[in-house]
Design a protein around this motif. Structure first.
Motif, PDB file in Angstrom:
ATOM      1  N   ARG A 157      30.060  67.110  39.749  1.00 59.58           N
ATOM      2  CA  ARG A 157      28.681  66.773  40.129  1.00 59.58           C
ATOM      3  C   ARG A 157      27.684  67.492  39.234  1.00 59.58           C
ATOM      4  O   ARG A 157      26.660  66.920  38.851  1.00 59.58           O
ATOM      5  CB  ARG A 157      28.434  67.147  41.598  1.00 59.58           C
ATOM      6  N   ALA A 169      30.549  73.112  49.862  1.00 60.96           N
ATOM      7  CA  ALA A 169      30.182  72.201  48.769  1.00 60.96           C
ATOM      8  C   ALA A 169      31.339  71.326  48.307  1.00 60.96           C
ATOM      9  O   ALA A 169      31.171  70.547  47.379  1.00 60.96           O
ATOM     10  CB  ALA A 169      29.633  73.001  47.599  1.00 60.96           C
ATOM     11  N   GLY A 170      32.500  71.482  48.940  1.00 61.67           N
ATOM     12  CA  GLY A 170      33.630  70.650  48.570  1.00 61.67           C
ATOM     13  C   GLY A 170      34.524  71.323  47.546  1.00 61.67           C
ATOM     14  O   GLY A 170      34.273  72.456  47.116  1.00 61.67           O
ATOM     15  N   PRO A 171      35.580  70.614  47.128  1.00 68.93           N
ATOM     16  CA  PRO A 171      36.523  71.176  46.151  1.00 68.93           C
ATOM     17  C   PRO A 171      35.810  71.594  44.867  1.00 68.93           C
ATOM     18  O   PRO A 171      34.796  71.009  44.472  1.00 68.93           O
ATOM     19  CB  PRO A 171      37.495  70.020  45.891  1.00 68.93           C
ATOM     20  N   LEU A 219      35.126  68.940  42.213  1.00 69.18           N
ATOM     21  CA  LEU A 219      34.025  68.033  42.540  1.00 69.18           C
ATOM     22  C   LEU A 219      32.681  68.701  42.297  1.00 69.18           C
ATOM     23  O   LEU A 219      31.720  68.052  41.867  1.00 69.18           O
ATOM     24  CB  LEU A 219      34.123  67.589  43.994  1.00 69.18           C
ATOM     25  N   GLN A 220      32.595  69.998  42.551  1.00 66.93           N
ATOM     26  CA  GLN A 220      31.350  70.716  42.287  1.00 66.93           C
ATOM     27  C   GLN A 220      31.025  70.698  40.795  1.00 66.93           C
ATOM     28  O   GLN A 220      29.879  70.463  40.396  1.00 66.93           O
ATOM     29  CB  GLN A 220      31.459  72.151  42.791  1.00 66.93           C
TER      30      GLN A 220
END
Length: 248
Positions: free
Chosen positions: A24, A15-17, A20-21
């Motif tokens: 979002r 899901a990324g760093p 960033l989660q």
């Protein structure tokens, strides 16, 4: 808030760093209406505790949303969901006051006064207003708000020959001048880009360093005499300035 900042779902490596989660997740809550304009977010340390993330990660996520204009931070108050700003188009060919322009659009107008006082003129005011060594300048500084949203900071200067007591201006400066037969009929405006400093950004409820529009206006009476020198800072996300051009 407990569901929004639940520690679950932060363990997906695809899901990324983590920042960033979280970014979002907050942005989706704003877009869906679960977080409404004006809603406050928990303090940074509380979000870190609720999510199980570090304060550095939380801060990075929040700052990204502040820079994008989705959140706003107010010193001593906290972090809030930003109000959505309607882009306004302002014609540069019309000499109107902020109050007149907003009333024409059917919007409410509010002034948050920063200062109203008489001072010895600065060199810039002496040059712009044509003041003498013994003249005094009336200064008015305020945040102009419409429908509860800060749109501009105005800093106006006039000779006390035209405005002996700046305290008489409550809403519209031009309204006061018109009542005295001193309504400006012509103005020269200069527009430039500006990055907002900490104090101005706080007053306009935007992130420090975002783009704004700086406008300097010198207004004239029908006789050609200068009456007003105003320096304004407008939110770059709130205004488009338009001018009609004609072939001579």
């Amino acid at each position: 808030m407990n569901l929004l900042f639940s520690p679950q779902r932060f363990d997906d490596p695809g899901a990324g760093p983590l920042y960033l989660q979280l970014q979002r997740r907050i942005a989706e809550a704003i877009a869906s209406g679960r977080l409404a304009p004006g809603d406050s977010l928990p303090a940074e340390r509380d979000m870190a505790t609720m999510t199980g993330l570090s304060r550095v990660t939380v801060r990075k996520a929040v700052q990204a949303l502040v820079l994008s204009g989705q959140l706003v931070q107010r010193r001593g108050s906290g972090t809030f969901v930003a109000h959505k700003v309607e882009k306004l188009e302002q014609a540069l060919s019309l000499l109107t006051s902020f109050t007149e322009d907003m009333q024409r659009r059917g919007r409410t107008v509010e002034s948050v006064w920063l200062s109203r006082a008489v001072h010895s003129p600065s060199p810039e005011e002496v040059m712009a207003l044509g003041l003498g060594a013994d003249d005094r300048a009336a200064r008015l500084a305020r945040v102009r708000r419409s429908d509860g949203i800060p749109l501009a900071i105005e800093r106006a200067s006039l000779s006390t020959a035209f405005l002996p007591n700046p305290e008489v201006v409550e809403t519209s400066l031009y309204g006061v001048l018109e009542a005295r037969g001193l309504r400006p009929t012509r103005a020269v405006q200069r527009i430039s880009a500006a990055n907002l400093g900490p104090r101005d950004a706080e007053l306009l409820e935007v992130a420090e360093g975002v783009a704004g529009l700086k406008i300097e206006r010198v207004s004239y009476l029908p006789s050609g005499q200068v009456i007003e020198f105003t320096r304004s800072l407008y939110r770059g996300d709130a205004y488009d300035f338009a001018v009609e051009l004609k072939l001579t």
